[in-house]
Design a protein around this motif. Structure first.
Motif, PDB file in Angstrom:
ATOM      1  N   ALA A   7       0.826  -1.232  -0.042  1.00  0.00           N
ATOM      2  CA  ALA A   7       0.008  -0.066  -0.029  1.00  0.00           C
ATOM      3  C   ALA A   7       1.013   1.229  -0.242  1.00  0.00           C
ATOM      4  CB  ALA A   7      -0.750   0.025   1.237  1.00  0.00           C
ATOM      5  N   ALA A   8       0.271   2.382  -0.533  1.00  0.00           N
ATOM      6  CA  ALA A   8       1.246   3.502  -0.798  1.00  0.00           C
ATOM      7  C   ALA A   8       0.414   4.667  -0.934  1.00  0.00           C
ATOM      8  CB  ALA A   8       2.215   3.614  -1.934  1.00  0.00           C
ATOM      9  N   GLN A   9       0.602   5.751  -0.414  1.00  0.00           N
ATOM     10  CA  GLN A   9      -0.214   6.979  -0.634  1.00  0.00           C
ATOM     11  C   GLN A   9       0.936   8.192  -0.933  1.00  0.00           C
ATOM     12  OE1 GLN A   9      -0.416   9.760   2.242  1.00  0.00           O
ATOM     13  NE2 GLN A   9      -1.774  10.998   1.079  1.00  0.00           N
ATOM     14  N   ARG A  10       0.446   9.134  -1.957  1.00  0.00           N
ATOM     15  CA  ARG A  10       1.422  10.238  -1.979  1.00  0.00           C
ATOM     16  C   ARG A  10       0.420  11.360  -2.359  1.00  0.00           C
ATOM     17  NH1 ARG A  10       4.277   6.698  -1.149  1.00  0.00           N
ATOM     18  NH2 ARG A  10       6.257   6.137  -2.009  1.00  0.00           N
ATOM     19  N   GLU A  11       0.922  12.408  -2.149  1.00  0.00           N
ATOM     20  CA  GLU A  11       0.267  13.980  -2.530  1.00  0.00           C
ATOM     21  C   GLU A  11       0.929  14.497  -3.705  1.00  0.00           C
ATOM     22  OE1 GLU A  11       0.175  15.330   1.470  1.00  0.00           O
ATOM     23  OE2 GLU A  11      -1.273  14.212   2.006  1.00  0.00           O
ATOM     24  N   SER A 108      -7.649   1.961  -5.654  1.00  0.00           N
ATOM     25  CA  SER A 108      -6.943   3.159  -5.515  1.00  0.00           C
ATOM     26  C   SER A 108      -8.173   4.161  -5.417  1.00  0.00           C
ATOM     27  CB  SER A 108      -6.131   3.267  -6.750  1.00  0.00           C
ATOM     28  OG  SER A 108      -6.842   3.719  -7.814  1.00  0.00           O
ATOM     29  N   ALA A 109      -7.712   5.274  -4.709  1.00  0.00           N
ATOM     30  CA  ALA A 109      -8.405   6.289  -4.300  1.00  0.00           C
ATOM     31  C   ALA A 109      -7.632   7.808  -4.691  1.00  0.00           C
ATOM     32  CB  ALA A 109      -8.865   6.337  -3.266  1.00  0.00           C
ATOM     33  N   ALA A 110      -8.217   8.589  -5.428  1.00  0.00           N
ATOM     34  CA  ALA A 110      -7.746   9.925  -5.501  1.00  0.00           C
ATOM     35  C   ALA A 110      -8.780  11.067  -5.084  1.00  0.00           C
ATOM     36  CB  ALA A 110      -7.664  10.106  -7.215  1.00  0.00           C
ATOM     37  N   TYR A 111      -8.397  11.738  -4.154  1.00  0.00           N
ATOM     38  CA  TYR A 111      -9.246  12.697  -3.469  1.00  0.00           C
ATOM     39  C   TYR A 111      -8.626  13.951  -3.836  1.00  0.00           C
ATOM     40  CZ  TYR A 111     -10.647   8.735  -0.648  1.00  0.00           C
ATOM     41  OH  TYR A 111     -11.206   7.471  -0.533  1.00  0.00           O
ATOM     42  N   LEU A 112      -9.477  14.681  -4.691  1.00  0.00           N
ATOM     43  CA  LEU A 112      -8.966  16.334  -5.223  1.00  0.00           C
ATOM     44  C   LEU A 112      -9.453  17.401  -4.536  1.00  0.00           C
ATOM     45  CD1 LEU A 112      -9.152  13.807  -7.555  1.00  0.00           C
ATOM     46  CD2 LEU A 112      -9.289  15.608  -9.163  1.00  0.00           C
ATOM     47  N   GLU A 113      -8.473  18.329  -4.347  1.00  0.00           N
ATOM     48  CA  GLU A 113      -8.906  19.637  -3.607  1.00  0.00           C
ATOM     49  C   GLU A 113      -8.644  20.758  -4.607  1.00  0.00           C
ATOM     50  OE1 GLU A 113      -7.416  22.234  -0.120  1.00  0.00           O
ATOM     51  OE2 GLU A 113      -7.572  20.191   0.221  1.00  0.00           O
ATOM     52  N   ASN A 114      -9.830  21.329  -5.267  1.00  0.00           N
ATOM     53  CA  ASN A 114      -9.335  22.464  -5.919  1.00  0.00           C
ATOM     54  C   ASN A 114      -8.370  23.665  -5.557  1.00  0.00           C
ATOM     55  OD1 ASN A 114      -9.609  23.739  -8.405  1.00  0.00           O
ATOM     56  ND2 ASN A 114     -11.735  24.333  -8.399  1.00  0.00           N
ATOM     57  N   ASN A 115      -7.694  24.301  -6.087  1.00  0.00           N
ATOM     58  CA  ASN A 115      -6.724  25.208  -5.668  1.00  0.00           C
ATOM     59  C   ASN A 115      -6.610  26.138  -6.682  1.00  0.00           C
ATOM     60  OD1 ASN A 115      -4.985  26.838  -4.121  1.00  0.00           O
ATOM     61  ND2 ASN A 115      -3.165  25.266  -4.449  1.00  0.00           N
ATOM     62  N   GLY A 116      -7.625  26.617  -7.581  1.00  0.00           N
ATOM     63  CA  GLY A 116      -7.582  27.841  -8.778  1.00  0.00           C
ATOM     64  C   GLY A 116      -7.132  26.935  -9.977  1.00  0.00           C
ATOM     65  N   ASP A 117      -6.011  27.348 -10.595  1.00  0.00           N
ATOM     66  CA  ASP A 117      -5.723  26.831 -11.789  1.00  0.00           C
ATOM     67  C   ASP A 117      -4.876  25.232 -11.370  1.00  0.00           C
ATOM     68  OD1 ASP A 117      -6.743  28.701 -12.999  1.00  0.00           O
ATOM     69  OD2 ASP A 117      -4.606  29.944 -13.291  1.00  0.00           O
ATOM     70  N   GLU A 118      -4.723  24.981 -10.231  1.00  0.00           N
ATOM     71  CA  GLU A 118      -4.215  23.866  -9.971  1.00  0.00           C
ATOM     72  C   GLU A 118      -5.189  22.940  -9.094  1.00  0.00           C
ATOM     73  OE1 GLU A 118       0.675  24.594  -9.981  1.00  0.00           O
ATOM     74  OE2 GLU A 118      -0.277  24.473  -8.017  1.00  0.00           O
ATOM     75  N   ILE A 160       4.788   1.728  -9.045  1.00  0.00           N
ATOM     76  CA  ILE A 160       3.613   2.021  -9.465  1.00  0.00           C
ATOM     77  C   ILE A 160       3.144   3.551  -9.120  1.00  0.00           C
ATOM     78  CG2 ILE A 160       1.223   1.393  -9.649  1.00  0.00           C
ATOM     79  CD1 ILE A 160       2.011  -1.616  -9.218  1.00  0.00           C
ATOM     80  N   ILE A 161       2.751   3.731  -7.909  1.00  0.00           N
ATOM     81  CA  ILE A 161       2.589   5.143  -7.511  1.00  0.00           C
ATOM     82  C   ILE A 161       3.449   6.192  -7.906  1.00  0.00           C
ATOM     83  CG2 ILE A 161       3.416   5.252  -5.158  1.00  0.00           C
ATOM     84  CD1 ILE A 161       0.294   6.045  -4.249  1.00  0.00           C
ATOM     85  N   GLU A 162       4.456   6.022  -8.057  1.00  0.00           N
ATOM     86  CA  GLU A 162       5.497   7.253  -8.050  1.00  0.00           C
ATOM     87  C   GLU A 162       5.611   7.205  -9.753  1.00  0.00           C
ATOM     88  OE1 GLU A 162       7.419   9.261  -6.398  1.00  0.00           O
ATOM     89  OE2 GLU A 162       6.876   8.290  -4.447  1.00  0.00           O
ATOM     90  N   GLY A 163       5.597   6.140 -10.496  1.00  0.00           N
ATOM     91  CA  GLY A 163       5.466   6.362 -11.762  1.00  0.00           C
ATOM     92  C   GLY A 163       4.036   6.640 -12.300  1.00  0.00           C
TER      93      GLY A 163
END
Length: 183
Positions: A7-11, A108-118, A160-163
């Protein structure tokens, strides 16, 4: 049996607003191509696929894990979840002298947070499988094989997660260009 899990988690920051990021990451067959060691085997529908994790370990043993997946895109909560697809026939586990194949678990799960143009993305990945032991490893004690397999599989999940992050970011400009109307 060989027990594999990791298992891995990255931001990471993604150079697009959340709506564009949701559109980009929300196509399962496209997202699979960004994951190293994982290949699309069959596309059942736009949101359901069969994939194969495949690696050569210790320079001699081929590991293949088949799994069926589905994607859930939640635009309201800015999340993308990939989970096991129910109702598909699992691949029967088999081993030869230097290879093994079986059915596994991937999410896998991706949680997104709006930060303007990013967009800030919290990405999580889990993988697990119990595979028949290749005959070439049967002389080693099971706990030794599992300790080695656990270390290797955790390393592969990190790859896998880094790639994924690198491949997704690198492929985004070409995808964005394809989305623009010809003019």
């Amino acid at each position: 049996m060989i027990k594999l899990n990791g298992a891995a988690q990255r931001e990471f920051q993604f150079a697009a607003d959340a709506n564009t990021a949701m559109q980009y990451f929300g196509v399962l067959s496209q997202m699979i191509h960004y994951l190293p060691h994982i290949e699309l085997v069959e596309e059942y529908s736009a949101s359901q696929v069969r994939v194969c994790y495949s690696t050569l370990e210790l320079g001699a043993y081929t590991i293949n894990i088949i799994t069926d997946l589905e994607i859930q895109v939640d635009k309201e909560n800015l999340s993308i979840i990939i989970r096991p697809l129910k109702g598909k026939e699992p691949v029967k586990g088999e081993a030869s002298l230097n290879s093994t194949i079986g059915y596994g678990y991937f999410t896998s799960a991706a949680y997104l947070e709006n930060n303007g143009d990013e967009t800030y993305i919290d990405f999580r990945l889990k993988m697990a499988a119990n595979l028949p032991r290749p005959r070439g490893l049967r002389m080693m004690p099971g706990r030794v094989v599992n300790r080695i397999a656990s270390r290797i599989s955790q390393g592969r999940v990190n790859e896998i997660i880094e790639g994924f992050m690198v491949n997704a970011v690198d492929s985004f400009p070409a995808w964005l260009e394809e989305q623009e109307p010809a003019g």
